[in-house]
Every structure is written in structure tokens, then in C-alpha cells.
Design a protein around this motif. Structure first.
Motif, PDB file in Angstrom:
ATOM      1  N   ILE A  58     -30.040  15.983   4.661  1.00 19.97           N
ATOM      2  CA  ILE A  58     -29.031  15.018   5.081  1.00 19.97           C
ATOM      3  C   ILE A  58     -28.583  14.128   4.174  1.00 19.97           C
ATOM      4  N   TRP A  71     -24.271  13.345  12.140  1.00 22.30           N
ATOM      5  CA  TRP A  71     -25.437  13.462  11.264  1.00 22.30           C
ATOM      6  C   TRP A  71     -25.966  11.930  11.045  1.00 22.30           C
ATOM      7  N   GLY A  98     -25.849  17.782  14.552  1.00 22.30           N
ATOM      8  CA  GLY A  98     -25.067  17.594  13.223  1.00 22.30           C
ATOM      9  C   GLY A  98     -24.465  18.809  12.525  1.00 22.30           C
TER      10      GLY A  98
END
Length: 111
Positions: A58, A71, A98
Motif C-alpha cells: 500500500i 486504501w 481498496g
């Protein structure tokens, strides 16, 4: 009439007994190296296995993707799982939302 002294009253007698957590037990269970029950397959083909793998994935996303609400929710769920002992399913759902791999299905019957 008898007076009750406030300082003599033990409030702890009214509270339920909570189990004492042992620090060594927490160290074994709470870690960024926890594995997902099922690895998450991302659109890029990568399969992060641990919470740390997911965090690194991420953080390396482009800024536009990284700032997306989905996210950001996943990034909030990861420390809750890793450091406070939440279920790994929370982090898994956040990452799947996400990445767009979580598909909502309808449970309504069609006649």
C-alpha cells in the motif's frame, strides 16, 4: 444512623474479575508478521501473505491510489490487527475493497 466513609468503599468489589494478560503471550500473538488465512490476490498479480507485505504494497502505490478512501481505510485497519490483536479478516476486507477485488453479491432471490 451509620455513615459510610467514601474512602472505605471498595469499588473493585463491584467490578468483574478480568483475566490478567501475560506480556509474553501478547508478543507471540500480536505482530506485523501475522499471516492471512487465505492470501489476497491483487490485480497486479502479487499475493501479500503477511500484514507487513500488505503495508509495504500500500505504501508503494501511486499517490492518487494511496490517497483513495478505500486504501486509507485499509491502512487504518492494518495497525488495529497487528498491534491491538484485531481479526485479520478486517485487514483482508480493507485490502480487497481498496484493490477492487471485493465484489458485493446480492442475496435477493429472483422469481
Amino acid at each position: 444512623m451509620t455513615q459510610i466513609n467514601y474512602w472505605d468503599f471498595q469499588a473493585s468489589a463491584l467490578l468483574p474479575r478480568l483475566p490478567v494478560l501475560k506480556p509474553w503471550l501478547l508478543e507471540l500473538r500480536l505482530s506485523w508478521d501475522q499471516r492471512f488465512f487465505d492470501p489476497i490476490e491483487l490485480p497486479s498479480g502479487r499475493k501479500p501473505v503477511t500484514l507487513r507485505d500488505t503495508e509495504l504494497y500500500i505504501t508503494k502505490l501511486p499517490k492518487a491510489d494511496h490517497d483513495a478512501h478505500e486504501w486509507q481505510a485499509a491502512m487504518e485497519a492494518l495497525p488495529l490487527v497487528a498491534e491491538l490483536g484485531g481479526p485479520t479478516m478486517f485487514a483482508r476486507i480493507g485490502v480487497m475493497r481498496g484493490s477492487g477485488t471485493l465484489v458485493a453479491t446480492s442475496t435477493q432471490a429472483t422469481f
